[in-house]
Design an enzyme around this catalytic site. Structure first.
Site: not given
Length: 396
Positions: A77, A207, A299, A303, A391
Site C-alpha cells: 500500500h 480509517y 492497533p 505498530k 505510519y
C-alpha cells in the site's frame, strides 16, 4: 524425575515475532539460542492476527531471507484513506515519505515464515511447554525451568534471557514489582473485528471517523476482507448479529460519492479491548524484555509487530558487541535506546486512536477539536507528512 539440562547462550521465552526475529538475528551472528513457547506450533501459526509492516520491517525480512512469500502474497500500500463527514481523503504516503510504503501481511503469516526458516536451519524450539519459571536473573548464570510438551522437566541454562513472551507471560513478572516502572492507559472502547468472504471494497485501508464510532476497512486476500468497528469492549458478541454489524459498517463508512461496501458471509468475528502500556524496566540483571512483554499499543497505529522487531534488532546488535568484543555498553543502553522509539510509537498509536474514535465522555469541544485535527491533516502537507512518516516507520 530429574530435569534434563540444556545449555545455550541466549534463552528466548516466546515464539512470537520478537522471539523468532531475535533467534534469526543471533544465528546470523553465530550466537546460539533456544526458544521455548507455551503454545503449540499449530496454535501460534493458527491464531489469526492482523499485520501492517513498516517499510524497514519488510526490508529486514528480505535481508533475513524470509520475505519470499510475503513478496508474493502481501498487499503493498502506497497510501491510506481518511474518511470523515462523508468525504474521503487519500494520503499518498509513498510521495510524502520519499518512496516508502507499508505491506499488509498478517502477523501469523510472518510467524509461519520465521518458524519454517528457523527449523530448516536447525533451530531448537520447544513448543507446548508449561510451568515456565525464571531464576538467577540478577546473576551471571540465569536459567529457565519448564516442563516439556511430554511433561519431562527441563532447565535451560544461559548467559542471558530474552523475555519475548507477551503481556501475560512470566518474564516481566520475574522482575520484582518494586523495580518495575510501568505506565498504562485503558481505553473506554474496543474493536469488533470480522473476516468476510468478499473481495476488497477499496484498494487501500480506510480509517473512518463517524458520530456512531470508528470503522476500519482492510483486506486479507483478494477474496477476504477484514473490517472493524468501534464498540464497547464489554459487549457480548451475541449482541452483534451479522445484520447489525453490516448496518453499522455501512453507516460509518458511507460517503457522498456513491462508494459501496462489498458484503459477504462472515466467517469470523470477535471483540478486543484496547490499552496502551509501557514497562520502562526493559532490563533487569541478565533478563531483557522485548515486544509485548514490555509494551502494548492499540492497533489503530499498526505498530505492535514493528516495535517488537525494532527491540530485538537493538538487542541482537548489543549481544553481538558483547560476544565479539566483550563490550557491554549496548546491553547497558538497551532500554534507553528502545524506549526512545517505543514512546514515539505509543504517541502515534494514541494519536490515531483518539483522533478517530468517539468517546462518550468527551465534551462537544473535544469532538470539534478532533474534527479540526482531521481537517488539518488532510489540508496541510506538513501535517500529512508527519502522519505518513510515523505510519510507514521512523528510521531505525
Amino acid at each position: 524425575m530429574s530435569a534434563s539440562k540444556i545449555r545455550t547462550k541466549v534463552g528466548i521465552i516466546g515464539a512470537g515475532p520478537a522471539g523468532l526475529f531475535l533467534s534469526e538475528l543471533l544465528h546470523r551472528q553465530g550466537i546460539d539460542s533456544v526458544i521455548i513457547e507455551s503454545r503449540t506450533r499449530a496454535e501460534i501459526e493458527g491464531t489469526i492476527r492482523a499485520g501492517v509492516l513498516e517499510q524497514w520491517t519488510v526490508d529486514l525480512m528480505h535481508q533475513l531471507g524470509v520475505g519470499g512469500r510475503m513478496a508474493r502474497e502481501g498487499h503493498f500500500h502506497t497510501g491510506i484513506t481518511l474518511r470523515f463527514k462523508g468525504q474521503s481523503h487519500h494520503l499518498d504516503m509513498e510521495e510524502l515519505t520519499g518512496g516508502k510504503k507499508v505491506t499488509v501481511y498478517p502477523q501469523h503469516e510472518v510467524i509461519k515464515d520465521l518458524v519454517a526458516h528457523r527449523l530448516a536451519q536447525g533451530a531448537v524450539i520447544h513448543f507446548g511447554v508449561q510451568d515456565v519459571a525464571l531464576a538467577g536473573i540478577e546473576t551471571d548464570r540465569p536459567s529457565v525451568s519448564f516442563a516439556q510438551a511430554d511433561g519431562t522437566p527441563a532447565v535451560l541454562d544461559c548467559d542471558f534471557i530474552a523475555g519475548c513472551d507477551g503481556f501475560h507471560g512470566p518474564s516481566r513478572q520475574a522482575i520484582p514489582a518494586g523495580h518495575r516502572r510501568e505506565f498504562q492507559k485503558i481505553y473506554p472502547y474496543g474493536w469488533l473485528g470480522i473476516l468476510t468472504e468478499a473481495p476488497p471494497s477499496h484498494h487501500e485501508l480506510i480509517y473512518a471517523r463517524h458520530d456512531r464510532g470508528f470503522a476500519l476497512l482492510s483486506m486479507r486476500s483478494p477474496e477476504i476482507q477484514r473490517l472493524y468497528i468501534q464498540c464497547d469492549p464489554k459487549d457480548d458478541i451475541a449482541l452483534w448479529p451479522d445484520e447489525r454489524i453490516w448496518s453499522e459498517l455501512h453507516q460509518r463508512l458511507e460517503t457522498v460519492d456513491g462508494w459501496k461496501l462489498t458484503e459477504g458471509p462472515v466467517i469470523q468475528k470477535g471483540i478486543i479491548a484496547m490499552r496502551s502500556f509501557v514497562c520502562e524496566t526493559m532490563r533487569h540483571g541478565r533478563l531483557f524484555l522485548a515486544g509485548d512483554a514490555a509494551h502494548i499499543v492499540p492497533p489503530t497505529g499498526a505498530k505492535g509487530l514493528n516495535l517488537a522487531a525494532a527491540d530485538v534488532l537493538v538487542l541482537s546488535r548489543a549481544l553481538e558487541k558483547f560476544y565479539a568484543k566483550g563490550d557491554a555498553s549496548g546491553l547497558d543502553s538497551y532500554a534507553a535506546t528502545c524506549l526512545a522509539r517505543i514512546w514515539k510509537g505509543e504517541r502515534f498509536s494514541w494519536y490515531m486512536t483518539t483522533l478517530l474514535h468517539t468517546d462518550d465522555e468527551a465534551s462537544p469541544f473535544e469532538h470539534r477539536i478532533r474534527e479540526a485535527d482531521l481537517d488539518y491533516v488532510v489540508s496541510s502537507r506538513a501535517a500529512a507528512t508527519a502522519l505518513a512518516e510515523n505510519y510507514v516507520g521512523l528510521p531505525i
